[in-house]
Design a protein around this motif. Sequence first.
Motif, PDB file in Angstrom:
ATOM      1  N   MET A   2       0.829  -1.212   0.000  1.00 59.06           N
ATOM      2  CA  MET A   2       0.000   0.000   0.000  1.00 59.06           C
ATOM      3  C   MET A   2       0.859   1.256   0.000  1.00 59.06           C
ATOM      4  O   MET A   2       0.349   2.373  -0.056  1.00 59.06           O
ATOM      5  N   VAL A   3       2.195   1.068   0.065  1.00 56.06           N
ATOM      6  CA  VAL A   3       3.154   2.165  -0.028  1.00 56.06           C
ATOM      7  C   VAL A   3       4.249   1.753  -1.006  1.00 56.06           C
ATOM      8  O   VAL A   3       4.434   0.569  -1.279  1.00 56.06           O
ATOM      9  N   GLU A   4       4.984   2.731  -1.512  1.00 55.05           N
ATOM     10  CA  GLU A   4       5.982   2.442  -2.544  1.00 55.05           C
ATOM     11  C   GLU A   4       7.307   1.931  -1.984  1.00 55.05           C
ATOM     12  O   GLU A   4       7.983   1.124  -2.632  1.00 55.05           O
ATOM     13  N   ASP A   5       7.701   2.361  -0.808  1.00 54.05           N
ATOM     14  CA  ASP A   5       8.996   1.957  -0.262  1.00 54.05           C
ATOM     15  C   ASP A   5       8.930   0.515   0.250  1.00 54.05           C
ATOM     16  O   ASP A   5       8.109   0.205   1.133  1.00 54.05           O
ATOM     17  N   PRO A   6       9.764  -0.385  -0.250  1.00 53.24           N
ATOM     18  CA  PRO A   6       9.650  -1.798   0.128  1.00 53.24           C
ATOM     19  C   PRO A   6       9.946  -2.063   1.597  1.00 53.24           C
ATOM     20  O   PRO A   6       9.286  -2.903   2.223  1.00 53.24           O
ATOM     21  N   TYR A   7      10.940  -1.378   2.160  1.00 52.32           N
ATOM     22  CA  TYR A   7      11.271  -1.573   3.574  1.00 52.32           C
ATOM     23  C   TYR A   7      10.093  -1.162   4.454  1.00 52.32           C
ATOM     24  O   TYR A   7       9.722  -1.873   5.402  1.00 52.32           O
ATOM     25  N   THR A   8       9.485  -0.033   4.128  1.00 50.83           N
ATOM     26  CA  THR A   8       8.328   0.445   4.890  1.00 50.83           C
ATOM     27  C   THR A   8       7.160  -0.529   4.757  1.00 50.83           C
ATOM     28  O   THR A   8       6.468  -0.824   5.742  1.00 50.83           O
ATOM     29  N   PHE A   9       6.941  -1.024   3.541  1.00 51.07           N
ATOM     30  CA  PHE A   9       5.882  -2.009   3.334  1.00 51.07           C
ATOM     31  C   PHE A   9       6.110  -3.238   4.210  1.00 51.07           C
ATOM     32  O   PHE A   9       5.183  -3.751   4.848  1.00 51.07           O
ATOM     33  N   GLY A  10       7.336  -3.724   4.272  1.00 51.33           N
ATOM     34  CA  GLY A  10       7.641  -4.878   5.110  1.00 51.33           C
ATOM     35  C   GLY A  10       7.342  -4.625   6.575  1.00 51.33           C
ATOM     36  O   GLY A  10       6.794  -5.486   7.279  1.00 51.33           O
ATOM     37  N   GLN A  11       7.681  -3.429   7.044  1.00 53.53           N
ATOM     38  CA  GLN A  11       7.392  -3.083   8.437  1.00 53.53           C
ATOM     39  C   GLN A  11       5.893  -3.079   8.711  1.00 53.53           C
ATOM     40  O   GLN A  11       5.426  -3.619   9.726  1.00 53.53           O
ATOM     41  N   ILE A  12       5.129  -2.458   7.806  1.00 51.40           N
ATOM     42  CA  ILE A  12       3.688  -2.354   8.007  1.00 51.40           C
ATOM     43  C   ILE A  12       3.030  -3.730   7.960  1.00 51.40           C
ATOM     44  O   ILE A  12       2.184  -4.063   8.810  1.00 51.40           O
ATOM     45  N   ALA A  13       3.406  -4.534   6.963  1.00 50.74           N
ATOM     46  CA  ALA A  13       2.803  -5.866   6.835  1.00 50.74           C
ATOM     47  C   ALA A  13       3.091  -6.718   8.059  1.00 50.74           C
ATOM     48  O   ALA A  13       2.227  -7.458   8.543  1.00 50.74           O
ATOM     49  N   ASN A  72      16.468  -7.332  -4.906  1.00 54.39           N
ATOM     50  CA  ASN A  72      16.830  -6.416  -3.824  1.00 54.39           C
ATOM     51  C   ASN A  72      15.584  -5.806  -3.187  1.00 54.39           C
ATOM     52  O   ASN A  72      15.573  -5.492  -1.996  1.00 54.39           O
ATOM     53  N   ILE A  73      14.537  -5.641  -3.998  1.00 55.95           N
ATOM     54  CA  ILE A  73      13.267  -5.134  -3.466  1.00 55.95           C
ATOM     55  C   ILE A  73      12.713  -6.124  -2.450  1.00 55.95           C
ATOM     56  O   ILE A  73      12.281  -5.747  -1.353  1.00 55.95           O
ATOM     57  N   LEU A  74      12.731  -7.403  -2.814  1.00 57.94           N
ATOM     58  CA  LEU A  74      12.246  -8.433  -1.885  1.00 57.94           C
ATOM     59  C   LEU A  74      13.090  -8.440  -0.608  1.00 57.94           C
ATOM     60  O   LEU A  74      12.551  -8.578   0.502  1.00 57.94           O
ATOM     61  N   GLY A  75      14.391  -8.273  -0.762  1.00 55.57           N
ATOM     62  CA  GLY A  75      15.262  -8.233   0.413  1.00 55.57           C
ATOM     63  C   GLY A  75      14.900  -7.106   1.360  1.00 55.57           C
ATOM     64  O   GLY A  75      14.908  -7.283   2.592  1.00 55.57           O
ATOM     65  N   GLU A  76      14.555  -5.944   0.812  1.00 57.02           N
ATOM     66  CA  GLU A  76      14.169  -4.805   1.642  1.00 57.02           C
ATOM     67  C   GLU A  76      12.826  -5.043   2.336  1.00 57.02           C
ATOM     68  O   GLU A  76      12.633  -4.657   3.492  1.00 57.02           O
ATOM     69  N   ILE A  77      11.900  -5.678   1.622  1.00 56.46           N
ATOM     70  CA  ILE A  77      10.611  -6.008   2.247  1.00 56.46           C
ATOM     71  C   ILE A  77      10.834  -6.914   3.458  1.00 56.46           C
ATOM     72  O   ILE A  77      10.310  -6.669   4.555  1.00 56.46           O
ATOM     73  N   MET A  78      11.635  -7.949   3.258  1.00 55.40           N
ATOM     74  CA  MET A  78      11.862  -8.913   4.329  1.00 55.40           C
ATOM     75  C   MET A  78      12.689  -8.303   5.466  1.00 55.40           C
ATOM     76  O   MET A  78      12.510  -8.663   6.634  1.00 55.40           O
ATOM     77  N   ARG A  79      13.569  -7.362   5.147  1.00 53.45           N
ATOM     78  CA  ARG A  79      14.325  -6.671   6.194  1.00 53.45           C
ATOM     79  C   ARG A  79      13.385  -5.858   7.079  1.00 53.45           C
ATOM     80  O   ARG A  79      13.532  -5.837   8.309  1.00 53.45           O
ATOM     81  N   GLY A  80      12.423  -5.188   6.452  1.00 53.62           N
ATOM     82  CA  GLY A  80      11.443  -4.443   7.234  1.00 53.62           C
ATOM     83  C   GLY A  80      10.635  -5.347   8.143  1.00 53.62           C
ATOM     84  O   GLY A  80      10.382  -5.025   9.315  1.00 53.62           O
ATOM     85  N   GLY A  81      10.229  -6.506   7.620  1.00 54.58           N
ATOM     86  CA  GLY A  81       9.477  -7.454   8.437  1.00 54.58           C
ATOM     87  C   GLY A  81      10.289  -7.974   9.607  1.00 54.58           C
ATOM     88  O   GLY A  81       9.795  -8.072  10.744  1.00 54.58           O
ATOM     89  N   LEU A  82      11.558  -8.296   9.339  1.00 52.75           N
ATOM     90  CA  LEU A  82      12.442  -8.803  10.393  1.00 52.75           C
ATOM     91  C   LEU A  82      12.592  -7.799  11.522  1.00 52.75           C
ATOM     92  O   LEU A  82      12.578  -8.161  12.707  1.00 52.75           O
ATOM     93  N   GLU A  83      12.730  -6.521  11.180  1.00 54.64           N
ATOM     94  CA  GLU A  83      12.911  -5.503  12.212  1.00 54.64           C
ATOM     95  C   GLU A  83      11.720  -5.458  13.164  1.00 54.64           C
ATOM     96  O   GLU A  83      11.879  -5.292  14.375  1.00 54.64           O
ATOM     97  N   LYS A  84      10.509  -5.614  12.622  1.00 47.64           N
ATOM     98  CA  LYS A  84       9.325  -5.564  13.477  1.00 47.64           C
ATOM     99  C   LYS A  84       9.184  -6.833  14.322  1.00 47.64           C
ATOM    100  O   LYS A  84       8.727  -6.772  15.474  1.00 47.64           O
TER     101      LYS A  84
END
Length: 341
Positions: A67-78, A109-121
Amino acid sequence: MEKLYCKGGGCTAKLGAGILSHILERLPKQNFDKNLMVGFDAKDDAAVYKLTDDIAFVQTLDFFPPMVEDPYTFGQIAAANALSDIYAMGGEVKTALNIVCFPQSSDLNILGEIMRGGLEKVKEAGGVLAGGHSIDDTDVKYGLSVTGIVNPNKIYSNNTGKPGDSLILTKRLGVGIICTAARIGEADENTLNEAVDSMKTLNKYACDISKKYDIHACTDITGFGFLGHLMEMMGDDKSCEVYAKQIPVFEAAKALADEFLITAGGQRNRNYVGENVIFEDVPFAMEEILFDPQTSGGLLLAVRKEEADALLNELKEAGMPAAIVGEIKTRENTAIKVADK
């Protein structure tokens, strides 16, 4: 993240509550295991299975498109959204597994950023990311399967509130409307950033505070909107009055709703709640915000009235935009009355 990935993400992408109810009602009941304390027939936020007299595990999963363009942010939100169901049951996060759909031909690399955001949360929640499953798909989707623990005698169910209880909401409403408007360039950056900050915030902190008080019921506000989840809290034996002016909202969402920048998910929620809600002099924009699907929304707590002010003050001291938004009553002709007060 490419804009083509952000077609209609977050909890606005979920199937409507009416469709799900129709499907689940046709499935056979599972009464063969007495240790299954909460299953799919309970309309609750997660499943609960009793292991011992003191420990039950809580299971949930949630995933959706961006729902947002930044992959890391998307990972955090999801991730925050998926973890929320554990907190809605009064539980503590232990492990999580990634759920990923991603086009293999795209930039990994986009997928990596998504998963990095998820890991942080997951780490912020005090849990461990233990693995996951991925699918090569044309559209991006991400989320988590989460396992937590809870004392079987201290589970927060969503429909066990009592007449006289105060209802407290811990986050602002309107993120679905804001994200939808942002995708078409109708929401400014500051407005979107405020919504993103809310969606990234774990409900862990509100849950931790709530455990000091006499909580009778709890749910988190996600895809079915405030009124859809509230209706499930009422069940067949309770009603409530909602104070529209007390509800925490993003002011920008009101202006966007007045411009009819609303979501299809919100209209599905309006149809689902149907005749179970009466509005008394409530502005159109506020009606839409109450139906708006929330991604990683706040907790809605039913607390003993005598403790409501103390709980509210502690939530506010922790920096949350919480408010007392209503009161549960004995069953009346209509499940929910929303008054402009």
